[in-house]
Design an enzyme around this catalytic site. Structure first.
Site, PDB file in Angstrom:
ATOM      1  CD  GLU A  75      -2.597  -1.727   0.372  1.00 35.67           C
ATOM      2  OE1 GLU A  75      -2.755  -1.006  -0.610  1.00 35.67           O
ATOM      3  OE2 GLU A  75      -3.130  -2.836   0.486  1.00 35.67           O
TER       4      GLU A  75
ATOM      5  CG  PHE B 234       6.075  10.581  -7.351  1.00 37.60           C
ATOM      6  CD1 PHE B 234       6.105   9.375  -6.698  1.00 37.60           C
ATOM      7  CD2 PHE B 234       5.442  11.647  -6.723  1.00 37.60           C
ATOM      8  CE1 PHE B 234       5.533   9.206  -5.456  1.00 37.60           C
ATOM      9  CE2 PHE B 234       4.851  11.504  -5.484  1.00 37.60           C
ATOM     10  CZ  PHE B 234       4.897  10.281  -4.842  1.00 37.60           C
TER      11      PHE B 234
END
Length: 387
Positions: free
Chosen positions: A366, A386
Site C-alpha cells: 500500500e 516522482f
C-alpha cells in the site's frame, strides 16, 4: 486504573460505543484467532473463508461503508477494529482490509447500482470474497506504467495481462482488476471463474504467512460491457482505494506494536536474571519507556486521523504521514522487543518475531515508505519528485 501502556489515558477519549466495538472485536480474536495463529503462520495456511464468514457475522467486512448490509460504522470504530485485528496478526487484518477497504470500497464508490446490489451484500457477510488487482509483476510503486490491457471487442471487453502479490486472490470469487484502455485506466469486476482467469497461490513467504496471496493471469478474458466500473475513470480511482486501505494500516500497525510491547512487558516483569526481574534493570526500562512513548504517539496520530475522517476532512497526504510513521515505528518496536526476549524472541511461542516479519511486508505494501516520503515531500514543497 488504566492499562500500563495507556500512558496518556487515551481510552477516555473514545466513546462508549467505540470501546464496545473494540472490546467485541478483541474478544472474537482472543477466542478464534490467537489460539491458532502461530500454527497458521508456521504452516503457511489460514482458514480464510471460515474467518471471513465469522468476521461478516460481526459486521467487520466493509464496516465503514453504508447500505448493502454494511455496518456503517465510524472511521474511528473501523480503525479500532483494525488495531485489534493486527494485534492478532497482520495477515488477518489484511483479509479484512482487502475485502472491505479495497474490493468492497471500489464497488461501493465506483460501481453501478446493479454491481453494488449483486456483490456487496454477500461480500459483507463473507460468503463472497473479493480481491484487488492493481500491482503487477514489473509495476509495483508505479501503477501508471501498468501493462494489463482492456480492449473493446464489439460490446465486450477483452482483458490481457497479469497481477502479482494479490491478497485473497486464490480464494476470491471476484477481482477488481485495473487495466489500461484507449480511454485511460479503468476498473473491471472479473468473476474468478471466468474463462481465461487463473490464480496461483504464492508460497514460501517469510512474511504474512497467515494470509492467502496470489498471482492472477488474464488470458484474453472476455467480459460483458457491464463488467466495467462506470464511475472509475483514471488512475485516481484505484489510488483512492489505496488511501482507504492505508488508513486501516495506520491503526493496524500500532496494534501489532502494542501486542509486541504487552508481551515484552509481561515477560520482562517475570523473567529473572542476575537475581532480579529484567524489568528492574535501567537499560530495560529505558527501552520499554521509549517504545511506550512511540506507541502512544502512534495511537494519538491514528485517532486524530480517524476524527478527521469522520469529519470528512482527511486528506491523502495525511494518511501518508500516518502510514509512514506508524509502520516504521511499529517495526522498530517489534525489533527492540525481540532483544528483550532474547532467544525466546525468535520462538513461535511468542508473537514478537512473527509481528516483525509481518511488518516487513506492511512497510512496503500500500505504498513503500519512500513513496509516502515523496507524497509528504510534495505536500511540503509543491514539487513532485516522482519522475
Amino acid at each position: 486504573m488504566t492499562a500500563p501502556l495507556d500512558l496518556l489515558d487515551l481510552d477516555s477519549s473514545l466513546t462508549e460505543e467505540e470501546r464496545q466495538i473494540r472490546d467485541v472485536v478483541r474478544q472474537l480474536l482472543d477466542d478464534r484467532v490467537r489460539p491458532h495463529v502461530a500454527e497458521w503462520y508456521e504452516d503457511g495456511r489460514v482458514p480464510a473463508r471460515e474467518l471471513a464468514r465469522e468476521f461478516g457475522k460481526l459486521g467487520l467486512l466493509g464496516m465503514h461503508l453504508t447500505g448493502y448490509g454494511c455496518a456503517g460504522a465510524s472511521a474511528v470504530a473501523y480503525g479500532l477494529a483494525c488495531q485489534e485485528l493486527e494485534a492478532a496478526d497482520s495477515g488477518v487484518r489484511s483479509l479484512v482490509s482487502v475485502q472491505g477497504s479495497l474490493a468492497m470500497f471500489a464497488i461501493w464508490r465506483y460501481g453501478s447500482a446493479e454491481q453494488k446490489q449483486h456483490w456487496l451484500p454477500s461480500m459483507a457477510t463473507g460468503e463472497a470474497i473479493g480481491c484487488f488487482g492493481l500491482t503487477e509483476p514489473d509495476h509495483g510503486s508505479d501503477p501508471a506504467s501498468m501493462t494489463t490491457r482492456a480492449r473493446r471487442d464489439g460490446d465486450d471487453w477483452v482483458l490481457t495481462g497479469g497481477k502479482m502479490w494479490i491478497t485473497n486472490a486464490p480464494i476470491a470469487d471476484v477481482a477488481v482488476i485495473w487495466a489500461r484502455t484507449d480511454e485511460g485506466v479503468r476498473g473491471f469486476l472479473v468473476p474468478m471463474d471466468t474463462p481465461g482467469v487463473t490464480a496461483r497461490e504464492i508460497r514460501r513467504k517469510m512474511s504474512l504467512r497467515a494470509s492467502v496471496t496470489g498471482e492472477i493471469v488474464l488470458d484474453d478474458v472476455r467480459l460483458p460491457a457491464d463488467a466495467q466500473l462506470p464511475e472509475a475513470i483514471g488512475l485516481k480511482a484505484p489510488l483512492s482505494c489505496l488511501t482507504e486501505a492505508r488508513y486501516g494500516i495506520v491503526w493496524g500497525a500500532i496494534g501489532a506494536a502494542r501486542d509486541c510491547l504487552e508481551t515484552t512487558l509481561a515477560y520482562a516483569t517475570t523473567r529473572t536474571q542476575f537475581g532480579r526481574p529484567l524489568a528492574g534493570f535501567q537499560l530495560t526500562q529505558a527501552k520499554l519507556a521509549d517504545m511506550a512513548v512511540e506507541l502512544v504517539k502512534g495511537q494519538l496520530l491514528a485517532l486524530h486521523l480517524g476524527r478527521l475522517a469522520d469529519a470528512h476532512q482527511l486528506r491523502p497526504e495525511q494518511v501518508s504521514v500516518g502510514k509512514l510513521n506508524n509502520v516504521r515505528e511499529a517495526l522498530a518496536i517489534a525489533r527492540q522487543c525481540r532483544t528483550i526476549l532474547g532467544a525466546n524472541g525468535v520462538s513461535g511461542e511468542y508473537p514478537v518475531l512473527r509481528h516483525a516479519n509481518n511488518l516487513e511486508s506492511v512497510l512496503t505494501y500500500e505504498g513503500t515508505s519512500e513513496i509516502h516520503q515523496l507524497i509528504v515531500g510534495q505536500r511540503l514543497t509543491g514539487l513532485s519528485a516522482f519522475a
